[in-house]
Design an enzyme around this catalytic site. Sequence first.
Site, PDB file in Angstrom:
ATOM      1  N   HIS A  74     -15.875  -1.399   3.676  1.00  0.00           N
ATOM      2  CA  HIS A  74     -14.513  -1.836   4.046  1.00  0.00           C
ATOM      3  C   HIS A  74     -14.260  -3.278   3.613  1.00  0.00           C
ATOM      4  CE1 HIS A  74     -14.375   1.691   6.813  1.00  0.00           C
ATOM      5  NE2 HIS A  74     -15.648   1.394   6.954  1.00  0.00           N
ATOM      6  N   SER A 125      -6.076 -23.397 -17.044  1.00  0.00           N
ATOM      7  CA  SER A 125      -4.670 -23.746 -16.946  1.00  0.00           C
ATOM      8  C   SER A 125      -4.527 -25.252 -17.137  1.00  0.00           C
ATOM      9  CB  SER A 125      -4.143 -23.341 -15.568  1.00  0.00           C
ATOM     10  OG  SER A 125      -2.984 -24.077 -15.242  1.00  0.00           O
ATOM     11  N   LYS A 179      -8.568 -24.090 -11.750  1.00  0.00           N
ATOM     12  CA  LYS A 179      -8.632 -22.649 -12.012  1.00  0.00           C
ATOM     13  C   LYS A 179      -9.540 -22.277 -13.179  1.00  0.00           C
ATOM     14  CE  LYS A 179      -4.609 -20.615 -12.353  1.00  0.00           C
ATOM     15  NZ  LYS A 179      -4.578 -19.273 -11.768  1.00  0.00           N
ATOM     16  N   GLU A 222     -10.211  -8.778 -15.601  1.00  0.00           N
ATOM     17  CA  GLU A 222      -8.854  -8.358 -15.214  1.00  0.00           C
ATOM     18  C   GLU A 222      -8.274  -7.397 -16.243  1.00  0.00           C
ATOM     19  OE1 GLU A 222      -6.327 -11.750 -13.171  1.00  0.00           O
ATOM     20  OE2 GLU A 222      -7.487 -12.591 -14.813  1.00  0.00           O
TER      21      GLU A 222
END
Lengths: 405, 59
Positions: free
Chosen positions: A157, A278, A284, A291
């Site tokens: 979970h 970035s 970041k 992804e």
Amino acid sequence: MSEKPWDGRFAEGTDTAVEAFTASIQTDRRLYPYDIEGSMAHCRMLAKVGVLSDEEASQLVEGLGRIKRDLDSGNFEFHDSLEDIHMHIESRLLQDVGKVAQKLHTARSRNDQVALDTRMFLRDAARQTIAGLMRLRAILVDLAEAHLDTVMPGYTHLQRAQPILLGHHWMAYYEMFNRDAERFTDALGRIDVMPLGAAALAGTTYPIDRNFTAELLNFPKISANSLDAVSDRDFIIEFLAAASLCMVHFSRMSEELVLWSSAEFAFIELPDAFATGSSIMPQKKNPDIPELVRGKCGRVFGDLVTLLTLMKSLPLSYNRDMQEDKSPFSIRWIPWEPASIFSAECCHGSRSMGRQCEVLPNPGLSMPPIWPTTLWARALPSARPTTLSARPWPMHWINAKSCTI
Amino acid sequence: LKELSVFSKAIEADIFDHLTVEAMISRRLSDGGTARKNVRAAIDAAKANLKQQAVGEDE
């Protein structure tokens, strides 16, 4: 507008908008190496059984070889008016060797020809995928071995459940990719069947030797029924089903890499080569590769649904609908590519994870999961932590647990 | 121990031997479990499998 094979039958030419609508050359052009190899084998077989003279066969095979070189070097123009890759090659062969080119089509139809090309394409694709998965599995085993002493939280979970070895986690992915390789291998057995000789749908009156063609093209067997041979697309669907499941596994692994590389988890830092940054948010480091691999699933699942929908309710045998079966070839991407990307990524990424995990476990703050085993060991088979703890757990245990393991 | 024995009288001092991460892992010895010994065996089996397939490819 160019000459069509059916020109003698029709008084009018094909509408140019229809030519553009029916053309498949933009997708099936990728099949050219297989189309040419298949045609060469077909020529040799026709010469063996005496339908072509040896001289005619060598003229055709040499002409095909020249066309292959032109295609390889990009010295070849494609037009919608010539519909598909078979007609492009045939038309060029006619210019190259003259009238004898028309004999190439003896005892053959585009229906069995495209089935052959597609099978040869997917045979290579399946083999490359299996090889890619094998490299990935070997890397997962190495990673597991390197992390036999690295403890990490195991989740259910997405809640911290019980401590596990990171090696155990990597081996779970090994199992998934092992099953994928088995599925591709199994599908390969049904892809690797030679359909040429089925002709348009019913076979041919020429005394051809199908087994000889199969031998030349390294197929272990020939198709048993001509109607099935020109209209079977099961093998593409099986390939895409195996690819879809494989992508599911890649997506799960990707998801974990994305989560683990976040500041919230901070289990791993992805290697620079597999991340982007970035300019305005220097903190970041974006996990673009996992992804995107996750995102690529859509295309593969989409291809599977395309093929299933395409084949549903089609009467025997070949139907023009089947031209749309080339969608897997219209995209440049098939699962072995992320397999190889992943291999490298896992290696780099997990090194930092190892260090991160080693400092994580804190003995004494892992109470809840141990309750059952400890009490079972005390021969209290009916004991359940919940029934034992009629009173609430001290909050400082729970809080402590949630910020350590 | 005082804090723990509130829950059950079966809990004695040796409970602290079990309450370690190492114990939690090494005791999960059922087939396919996370105990180091099991993971080691799984790795060895996988290596043998890969080696066999590599030989198969060469043939």
